[in-house]
Every structure is written in structure tokens, then in C-alpha cells.
Scaffold this motif. Structure first.
Motif, PDB file in Angstrom:
ATOM      1  N   ILE A  35     -15.778   5.821  18.662  1.00 20.78           N
ATOM      2  CA  ILE A  35     -14.361   5.474  18.514  1.00 20.78           C
ATOM      3  C   ILE A  35     -14.204   3.974  18.290  1.00 20.78           C
ATOM      4  CG2 ILE A  35     -12.137   5.408  19.716  1.00 20.78           C
ATOM      5  CD1 ILE A  35     -13.098   7.992  21.168  1.00 20.78           C
ATOM      6  N   LYS A  36     -14.911   3.192  19.059  1.00 19.11           N
ATOM      7  CA  LYS A  36     -14.834   1.740  18.914  1.00 19.11           C
ATOM      8  C   LYS A  36     -15.307   1.291  17.524  1.00 19.11           C
ATOM      9  CE  LYS A  36     -15.319   0.298  23.781  1.00 19.11           C
ATOM     10  NZ  LYS A  36     -14.680   1.447  24.420  1.00 19.11           N
ATOM     11  N   LYS A  37     -16.376   1.903  17.029  1.00 21.88           N
ATOM     12  CA  LYS A  37     -16.852   1.573  15.685  1.00 21.88           C
ATOM     13  C   LYS A  37     -15.779   1.868  14.637  1.00 21.88           C
ATOM     14  CE  LYS A  37     -21.725   2.579  16.703  1.00 21.88           C
ATOM     15  NZ  LYS A  37     -22.824   3.563  16.486  1.00 21.88           N
ATOM     16  N   ALA A  38     -15.133   3.029  14.757  1.00 27.32           N
ATOM     17  CA  ALA A  38     -14.080   3.389  13.803  1.00 27.32           C
ATOM     18  C   ALA A  38     -12.912   2.416  13.887  1.00 27.32           C
ATOM     19  CB  ALA A  38     -13.603   4.814  14.078  1.00 27.32           C
ATOM     20  N   ALA A  39     -12.578   1.972  15.097  1.00 22.11           N
ATOM     21  CA  ALA A  39     -11.478   1.020  15.268  1.00 22.11           C
ATOM     22  C   ALA A  39     -11.804  -0.320  14.624  1.00 22.11           C
ATOM     23  CB  ALA A  39     -11.182   0.842  16.754  1.00 22.11           C
ATOM     24  N   ILE A  40     -13.033  -0.783  14.785  1.00 21.73           N
ATOM     25  CA  ILE A  40     -13.444  -2.057  14.173  1.00 21.73           C
ATOM     26  C   ILE A  40     -13.377  -1.959  12.655  1.00 21.73           C
ATOM     27  CG2 ILE A  40     -15.423  -3.598  13.818  1.00 21.73           C
ATOM     28  CD1 ILE A  40     -16.213  -2.983  16.739  1.00 21.73           C
ATOM     29  N   ASP A  41     -13.836  -0.841  12.115  1.00 20.68           N
ATOM     30  CA  ASP A  41     -13.811  -0.655  10.662  1.00 20.68           C
ATOM     31  C   ASP A  41     -12.387  -0.649  10.113  1.00 20.68           C
ATOM     32  OD1 ASP A  41     -16.550  -0.524  10.559  1.00 20.68           O
ATOM     33  OD2 ASP A  41     -16.643   1.669  10.544  1.00 20.68           O
ATOM     34  N   SER A  42     -11.434  -0.195  10.918  1.00 23.57           N
ATOM     35  CA  SER A  42     -10.046  -0.089  10.449  1.00 23.57           C
ATOM     36  C   SER A  42      -9.248  -1.377  10.648  1.00 23.57           C
ATOM     37  CB  SER A  42      -9.330   1.053  11.174  1.00 23.57           C
ATOM     38  OG  SER A  42      -9.049   0.710  12.527  1.00 23.57           O
ATOM     39  N   ALA A  43      -9.821  -2.349  11.360  1.00 25.96           N
ATOM     40  CA  ALA A  43      -9.055  -3.525  11.779  1.00 25.96           C
ATOM     41  C   ALA A  43      -9.324  -4.742  10.904  1.00 25.96           C
ATOM     42  CB  ALA A  43      -9.377  -3.867  13.228  1.00 25.96           C
TER      43      ALA A  43
END
Length: 253
Positions: free
Chosen positions: A193-201
Motif C-alpha cells: 500500500i505504501k509503495k502504491a501511495a508513493i507512486d501516486s504522489a
């Protein structure tokens, strides 16, 4: 610190490890103001008793890599955590779209946002959602399977939604990151989840008190070079700041 007997010192070592997770022998020696050899003997005795585990120049509690409930952790160093959150607001534009991670420090950030208005906030943290329910923000809760211990959702629904979004800033926490090359967590699902959040930010911000630099956790979820700002307190060592500053921007609140 008053001189302690071996039994008193060993009891306090167990308490420190239970609170902090993995700690280095050198840090324990500095804390108790005794020699490393004294700490080494303490750790051998505690290890033989089955109370702690010796590990890479330090020790960890038998239950290391476990996670205390977020509401329990919220009260730990709350003043420091709030200072970190206030500093983080300096890097966030007004009325931004934000992703809020799980964890007690990010929950402090959610409580800070209670006093503001006009943000769009996406989160998988049930605790953050509860803190913001009566605020003047647009709140988007990700779907997924509920983890009751850390009060969050996880799974394909959570990561799939995040992969479709673009946010101005992701506000992230970290477990102990000693011996890691980036922020970390104790759950593999949380790492995804954290990886996906970083990619989206557009901007990724990690909030952590300085204690997290002295112990370890299960898995790294990003490289420090993927993180725009690491916001911590003045308790972090100058050596650690120098090492981290080669990979990310370190801000001390």
C-alpha cells in the motif's frame, strides 16, 4: 542515572526493548552509562533466560516485529509527533489532495487537519477516518480487508484504488529502519500500500520520531531516494542525519 544492580538494569533493558524493538548494544551502553562488555553480559544472561534475542550487535524482544494497537502508540511522545506534523504542513499547499498512511504519527497529522478545511484526504486508516469525520474536508476511504489491530484496510481493493489516483502529497509513517536503506513496516500488505501511495504522489513525506533510527522492523517499503522529505526530531544522531541526507532531504522539527 543512578547506578543499578545487574538485575535492575536487565529488567529495564527488557522494558526498553519491549517499547522500542531492536536496539544496539552500544546504544544500551550509552543509555545505562556502562561499558559494552557489561551490556554484552546482560544480553547473554537475558538471552539464556529466553527473555530477549541477541541479534547483530544488539538485541530484540522475543516478540519483535509485532505491532501495538495504534491508540496505544498515539500517547508515546505525542508532543514530538505533533511538532513533526506541524513542520510537515510547511511542505503542503493549501487545499491539496493528500494520502494519509496508517500509524500513530500520521494519526497526529489527521488530528492537526481537524483544525483546517478544504483538503481532499484519501486514507486506508480507520483511525484517521474517525478523527476527520466531523471536519470540513472531502474524505475518501479506500476499500479492502480490515486489519483490526492497526485499524486499517489492506488488499487488492486498497492498492488498486491508489494506483488510479494522483495526490499532491503522501504522508507516511515508518517502523524502525535501522539496517534498512529506506522506511519500513512490519506487514508485507502494508508495504504494498505504501509503495502504491508513493507512486501516486507528487511529494512523499515520511514522519518519524528519532527513536525509529535505532531499531529495526520487518521489511523496507521504499528506498530513501524515493522519499522527498524525512521529518524527524532533534534526537537523531548527526551521523545518521549525514547518512540519510545523501539520499533524501532530512528536516528536523
Amino acid at each position: 542515572m543512578a547506578k543499578l544492580s545487574a538485575a535492575e538494569r536487565q529488567a529495564q533493558i527488557v522494558e526498553l526493548l519491549s517499547s522500542n524493538g531492536t536496539m544496539k548494544a552500544v546504544d544500551l551502553a550509552d543509555y545505562f552509562q556502562v561499558s559494552r562488555e557489561t551490556i554484552r553480559r546482560d544480553l547473554i544472561a537475558l538471552s539464556e533466560a529466553g527473555t530477549v534475542k541477541k541479534w547483530f550487535g544488539g538485541a530484540l524482544p522475543v516478540n519483535d516485529f509485532s505491532v501495538k494497537p495504534v491508540d496505544t502508540r498515539l500517547m508515546d511522545h505525542q508532543d514530538i509527533k505533533m511538532k513533526l506534523c506541524e513542520k510537515a504542513m510547511e511542505f503542503i499547499p493549501e487545499h491539496a489532495v493528500l494520502y494519509l498512511d496508517t500509524g500513530s504519527t500520521v494519526l497526529c497529522f489527521a488530528k492537526l487537519l481537524q483544525q483546517l478545511s478544504g483538503y481532499t484526504i484519501i486514507t486506508n486508516s480507520i483511525s484517521a477516518l474517525n478523527a476527520l469525520l466531523e471536519s470540513n474536508h472531502q474524505i475518501i476511504m479506500t476499500g479492502g480487508t480490515v486489519n483490526a489491530q492497526v485499524m486499517s484496510t489492506y488488499g487488492m481493493q486498497t492498492t488498486s484504488l491508489l494506483k488510479t489516483l494522483r495526490v499532491d502529497a503522501a504522508i507516511l509513517g515508518t517502523s524502525g529502519f535501522d539496517r534498512h536503506k529506506g522506511p519500513s513496516t512490519n506487514h508485507f500488505e502494508d508495504a504494498e500500500i505504501k509503495k502504491a501511495a508513493i507512486d501516486s504522489a507528487q511529494t512523499s513525506i515520511v514522519l518519524t520520531d528519532s527513536r525509529k533510527a535505532t531499531y529495526s522492523s520487518l521489511t523496507q517499503y521504499a528506498n530513501w531516494r524515493d522519499i522527498d522529505y524525512l521529518i524527524t526530531d532533534s534526537g537523531i544522531s548527526a551521523e545518521t542525519v549525514q547518512q540519510l541526507s545523501e539520499m533524501t532531504t532530512v528536516v528536523q522539527a
